[in-house]
Design an enzyme around this catalytic site. Structure first.
Site, mmCIF file in Angstrom:
data_model
loop_
_atom_site.group_PDB
_atom_site.id
_atom_site.type_symbol
_atom_site.label_atom_id
_atom_site.label_comp_id
_atom_site.label_asym_id
_atom_site.label_seq_id
_atom_site.Cartn_x
_atom_site.Cartn_y
_atom_site.Cartn_z
ATOM 1 N N ASP A 99 34.944 33.784 -16.221
ATOM 2 C CA ASP A 99 36.317 34.139 -15.852
ATOM 3 C C ASP A 99 36.967 33.099 -14.940
ATOM 4 O OD1 ASP A 99 38.551 35.701 -15.719
ATOM 5 O OD2 ASP A 99 37.683 37.301 -14.506
ATOM 6 N N THR A 159 43.689 40.564 -3.205
ATOM 7 C CA THR A 159 42.717 39.463 -3.062
ATOM 8 C C THR A 159 42.935 38.345 -4.093
ATOM 9 O OG1 THR A 159 41.155 40.765 -4.383
ATOM 10 C CG2 THR A 159 40.969 40.946 -1.996
ATOM 11 N N LYS A 185 43.579 45.373 -5.373
ATOM 12 C CA LYS A 185 44.367 44.662 -6.391
ATOM 13 C C LYS A 185 43.843 43.235 -6.416
ATOM 14 C CE LYS A 185 47.367 42.211 -7.710
ATOM 15 N NZ LYS A 185 47.014 41.046 -8.568
ATOM 16 N N PRO A 186 42.922 42.935 -7.364
ATOM 17 C CA PRO A 186 42.393 41.563 -7.438
ATOM 18 C C PRO A 186 43.375 40.636 -8.150
ATOM 19 C CG PRO A 186 41.234 43.014 -8.998
ATOM 20 C CD PRO A 186 42.333 43.840 -8.349
ATOM 21 N N LEU A 189 44.128 36.267 -12.345
ATOM 22 C CA LEU A 189 43.451 35.116 -12.961
ATOM 23 C C LEU A 189 41.948 35.328 -13.081
ATOM 24 C CD1 LEU A 189 45.347 32.133 -11.290
ATOM 25 C CD2 LEU A 189 45.647 33.077 -13.586
ATOM 26 N N GLU A 260 44.804 36.580 5.479
ATOM 27 C CA GLU A 260 43.873 35.448 5.420
ATOM 28 C C GLU A 260 44.481 34.446 4.452
ATOM 29 O OE1 GLU A 260 41.110 35.174 7.119
ATOM 30 O OE2 GLU A 260 40.995 37.210 7.878
ATOM 31 N N LEU A 261 45.034 33.348 4.980
ATOM 32 C CA LEU A 261 45.809 32.453 4.118
ATOM 33 C C LEU A 261 45.096 31.112 3.928
ATOM 34 C CD1 LEU A 261 49.242 33.440 5.670
ATOM 35 C CD2 LEU A 261 48.057 34.478 3.741
ATOM 36 N N CYS A 295 39.306 28.307 0.771
ATOM 37 C CA CYS A 295 40.356 28.316 1.788
ATOM 38 C C CYS A 295 39.983 27.443 2.980
ATOM 39 C CB CYS A 295 40.597 29.742 2.249
ATOM 40 S SG CYS A 295 39.076 30.571 2.702
ATOM 41 N N GLU A 394 47.948 22.048 1.267
ATOM 42 C CA GLU A 394 46.689 22.520 0.686
ATOM 43 C C GLU A 394 46.694 22.257 -0.830
ATOM 44 O OE1 GLU A 394 46.144 26.799 0.169
ATOM 45 O OE2 GLU A 394 44.135 26.595 1.011
ATOM 46 N N TRP A 460 35.884 36.000 10.336
ATOM 47 C CA TRP A 460 36.463 34.999 9.426
ATOM 48 C C TRP A 460 37.971 35.113 9.453
ATOM 49 C CZ3 TRP A 460 34.193 31.192 6.501
ATOM 50 C CH2 TRP A 460 35.052 30.530 5.614
HETATM 51 N N1 LIG Z 1 41.734 32.571 4.490
HETATM 52 C C1 LIG Z 1 40.925 33.040 3.568
HETATM 53 O O1 LIG Z 1 39.963 33.731 3.871
HETATM 54 C C2 LIG Z 1 41.162 32.742 2.118
HETATM 55 C C3 LIG Z 1 40.149 32.996 1.198
HETATM 56 C C4 LIG Z 1 40.374 32.724 -0.140
HETATM 57 C C5 LIG Z 1 41.598 32.201 -0.559
HETATM 58 N N2 LIG Z 1 42.563 31.954 0.345
HETATM 59 C C6 LIG Z 1 43.858 31.362 -0.065
HETATM 60 O O2 LIG Z 1 44.288 31.936 -1.283
HETATM 61 C C7 LIG Z 1 45.081 31.007 -2.008
HETATM 62 C C8 LIG Z 1 44.617 30.975 -3.430
HETATM 63 O O3 LIG Z 1 44.581 32.245 -3.966
HETATM 64 P P1 LIG Z 1 45.689 32.770 -4.978
HETATM 65 O O4 LIG Z 1 46.279 31.618 -5.741
HETATM 66 O O5 LIG Z 1 45.088 33.899 -5.720
HETATM 67 O O6 LIG Z 1 46.814 33.306 -3.997
HETATM 68 P P2 LIG Z 1 48.123 34.131 -4.375
HETATM 69 O O7 LIG Z 1 48.854 34.306 -3.119
HETATM 70 O O8 LIG Z 1 48.810 33.525 -5.539
HETATM 71 O O9 LIG Z 1 47.549 35.528 -4.901
HETATM 72 C C9 LIG Z 1 46.730 36.352 -4.099
HETATM 73 C C10 LIG Z 1 46.886 37.792 -4.536
HETATM 74 O O10 LIG Z 1 48.218 38.207 -4.255
HETATM 75 C C11 LIG Z 1 48.787 38.803 -5.412
HETATM 76 N N3 LIG Z 1 50.240 38.620 -5.371
HETATM 77 C C12 LIG Z 1 50.987 37.582 -5.834
HETATM 78 N N4 LIG Z 1 52.300 37.803 -5.619
HETATM 79 C C13 LIG Z 1 52.391 39.003 -4.988
HETATM 80 C C14 LIG Z 1 53.491 39.770 -4.491
HETATM 81 N N5 LIG Z 1 54.748 39.351 -4.599
HETATM 82 N N6 LIG Z 1 53.205 40.952 -3.879
HETATM 83 C C15 LIG Z 1 51.936 41.394 -3.743
HETATM 84 N N7 LIG Z 1 50.868 40.720 -4.221
HETATM 85 C C16 LIG Z 1 51.097 39.525 -4.828
HETATM 86 C C17 LIG Z 1 48.105 38.073 -6.553
HETATM 87 O O11 LIG Z 1 48.234 38.797 -7.761
HETATM 88 C C18 LIG Z 1 46.688 38.010 -6.031
HETATM 89 O O12 LIG Z 1 46.023 39.237 -6.240
HETATM 90 C C19 LIG Z 1 44.901 29.694 -1.302
HETATM 91 O O13 LIG Z 1 46.030 29.392 -0.525
HETATM 92 C C20 LIG Z 1 43.703 29.942 -0.401
HETATM 93 O O14 LIG Z 1 43.633 29.118 0.718
HETATM 94 C C21 LIG Z 1 42.376 32.236 1.676
HETATM 95 N N1 LIG Z 2 32.370 30.750 1.656
HETATM 96 C C1 LIG Z 2 33.423 31.672 1.356
HETATM 97 C C2 LIG Z 2 34.771 31.074 1.639
HETATM 98 C C3 LIG Z 2 35.851 32.016 1.319
HETATM 99 C C4 LIG Z 2 37.177 31.388 1.305
HETATM 100 O O1 LIG Z 2 37.721 30.847 0.351
HETATM 101 NA NA NA Z 3 40.124 33.679 -15.998
#
Ligand SMILES: NC(=O)c1ccc[n+]([C@@H]2O[C@H](COP(=O)([O-])OP(=O)(O)OC[C@H]3O[C@@H](n4cnc5c(N)ncnc54)[C@H](O)[C@@H]3O)[C@@H](O)[C@H]2O)c1
Ligand SMILES: NCCCC=O
Ligand code: NA
Length: 504
Positions: A99, A159, A185-186, A189, A260-261, A295, A394, A460
């Site tokens: 996936d 997430t 709500k995962p 993608l 968590e951005l 991230c 980023e 974290w």
């Molecule tokens: N700080 C951390 O712990 C951490 C961990 C992992 C990923 N990230 C960050 O996540 C980003 C990548 O993930 P991504 O591309 O899935 O992020 P994204 O913001 O595109 O999507 C994250 C989630 O939000 C949902 N979403 C999108 N638009 C929305 C809206 N208008 N309202 C409510 N929900 C909505 C998506 O469907 C998804 O489930 C990177 O910037 C990365 O740094 C941060």
């Molecule tokens: N090792 C897990 C890091 C999570 C953030 O993207």
């Molecule tokens: Na996929």
């Protein structure tokens, strides 16, 4: 090569303990990023499904089998989920790789982490029983007080795709440990393993409505969840722009959020390191693990000028040795990025860096031996200045940018020269210097002589535009607890603030 013929289960939304077709019956294709093929589909929830899930969650909160159970009982469910994850580890890991493009080795490690996270929060759920009611001594004859820790209520967990199941579990496990009812709500993608979590919850008999899983598009499914009046909190991991939208929606109802951005984290390498190879490997792991879609990836290398040339030479040798292949192939260390959109985005960052005058020291393109799939070579970029996009933004892909420094002060300034503040790493054998950097780095996570190791016990999260709030550790549990103070008047005497009418 692992078995790529693992069937992709065709699931519905998981609501109130059962599979339920989305009201609008829409579905979203699942794309394998290694082949660009459609391998199945997931249900697409909309506001109507959010309403149904919120109702199921509210019922769970009100029922004896969930809302008012003990932590010890909830811990049993968490441990049962952990055991099932381990039992299904091989299938779950394969599904995760198909996936998301994650290497099978990393997917399998994620499944161990997922089980470990459930186990860890099972321990904390048990411990919560003795911390649920804490007396507070006021040295008063008139008042008896205590503080209660209660489940916060119905929580929305939104997430991302980079660690599809693990990022969800960092929130699901503490939310359930706390006794909340959750709606997950995962990311659209990569949702397969989160839906399989639904099947695990069904199999172990998790009380209905305690966890509900709504797959779907961000604005259509995540949006209504963030703005729902009966959702008591949103815990979000994802990009800054989406985090900002969620905070805006939540603000209308004064709903608490934790965010968590993203990040643009530095790794500072000093010339006193004993072993260039050890430092080179950590540097590469810090940016190329999970194909750079982390991230906390240390995507800015800040290396002391006196060793820069030797260190880059070593980095190149290690980078050329990385096996890039289908993520299910044995020893694959770099798979594709998650989607066509992410592929285009990463290549655009690289071409912009070039047009701004940076040098692509290595990589920058699709690997020649892979004709299909969203593959990008591990990329190292030099001749970078601090006004370039590649230094500031980023990428979320396998792209390292490099700058050199002469003095410690200069290194700190460069390290903190970012709007983000998630993580930072320093490599040096000077203990005092590492302490100075620990203090000076403006971030929530510090790594000394390593980059990326992550433990369930540790908080974290970041500062600046990397967000606020903390996942994991005891802080992750506190996210889902309401603190309630209780004050009882125990004196037999009247309060005597007003003049008593009987004395008129
Ligand atoms: N700080 C951390 O712990 C951490 C961990 C992992 C990923 N990230 C960050 O996540 C980003 C990548 O993930 P991504 O591309 O899935 O992020 P994204 O913001 O595109 O999507 C994250 C989630 O939000 C949902 N979403 C999108 N638009 C929305 C809206 N208008 N309202 C409510 N929900 C909505 C998506 O469907 C998804 O489930 C990177 O910037 C990365 O740094 C941060
Ligand atoms: N090792 C897990 C890091 C999570 C953030 O993207
Ligand atoms: Na996929």
């Amino acid at each position: 090569m692992a078995n790529r013929n693992v069937p992709i289960p065709r699931r519905q939304l998981y609501i109130g303990g059962e599979w339920r077709e989305p009201v609008k019956k829409n579905r979203i294709p699942i794309i394998n990023p290694a082949t660009e093929e459609i391998i199945g589909d997931i249900p697409a929830a909309t506001a109507e499904d959010v309403d149904i899930a919120v109702e199921a969650a509210r019922k769970a909160i009100a029922r004896d089998d969930w809302g008012s159970t003990t932590g010890a009982k909830r811990a049993k469910y968490l441990r049962a989920i952990a055991a099932k994850v381990l039992e299904k580890k091989s299938v779950l890991a394969t599904l995760e790789s198909l996936d998301s493009g994650k290497t099978l080795f990393e997917s399998a490690a994620d499944m161990d982490d997922v089980a470990g996270c459930f186990e860890y929060y099972a321990d904390l759920a048990e411990a919560l029983d003795s911390r649920r009611k804490i007396p507070v001594n006021l040295n008063s004859d008139s008042f008896k007080t205590y503080v209660l820790r209660e489940p916060l209520g119905v929580v929305g967990l939104i997430t991302p795709w980079n660690y599809p199941l693990l990022m969800a579990i960092w929130k699901v496990a503490p939310a359930l440990a706390a006794g909340c009812a959750a709606i997950l709500k995962p990311s659209e993608l990569a949702s397969i393993t989160c839906l399989e979590l639904g099947e695990i919850c069904r199999e172990i008999g998790l009380p209905s409505g305690a966890l509900n899983i709504l797959t779907g598009l961000g604005p259509e499914a995540g949006g209504p969840l963030a703005s729902h009046p009966h959702v008591d909190k949103i815990s979000f991991t994802g990009s800054g722009p989406t985090g900002s939208k969620i905070m805006t929606a939540a603000a209308q109802l004064v709903k608490p959020v934790s965010l968590e951005l993203g990040g643009k984290s530095p790794i500072v390498v000093f010339d006193d390191i004993d072993n260039l190879d050890i430092a080179a490997e950590w540097t590469l792991f810090g940016i190329f693990a999970n194909t750079g879609q982390v991230c906390s990836a240390t995507s800015r290398l800040i290396v002391q000028e006196s060793i820069a040339s030797a260190f880059l030479d070593r980095l190149l040798k290690w980078t050329k040795n990385i096996k890039i292949s289908d993520p299910l192939e044995e020893d694959c260390k770099l798979g594709p990025v998650v989607s066509a959109g992410q592929y285009e985005k990463v290549l655009k960052f690289i071409s912009n860096a070039k047009s701004e005058g940076a040098t692509i020291l290595y990589g920058g393109k699709r690997p020649q031996h892979l004709k299909k799939g969203y593959y990008v070579q591990p990329t190292i970029i030099t001749d970078v200045n601090t006004s370039m996009e590649i230094w500031k933004e980023e990428v979320f892909g396998p792209v390292l940018c490099v700058k050199t420094f002469k003095t410690e002060e200069e290194a700190i300034e460069l390290a903190n020269d970012t709007k983000y503040g998630l993580a930072a790493a320093v490599m040096s054998k000077d203990v005092r210097r590492c302490e100075r950097f620990t203090k000076a780095f403006q971030s929530g996570i510090i790594w000394i002589n390593c980059s990326q190791p992550t433990f369930n016990q540790l908080p974290w999260g970041g500062k600046k535009r990397s967000g606020f709030g903390r996942d994991l550790g005891e802080w992750g549990l506190e996210n889902f607890l309401n603190i309630k103070q209780v004050t009882e008047y125990t004196s037999a005497e009247p309060w005597a603030f007003y003049k008593s009418p009987s004395k008129n």
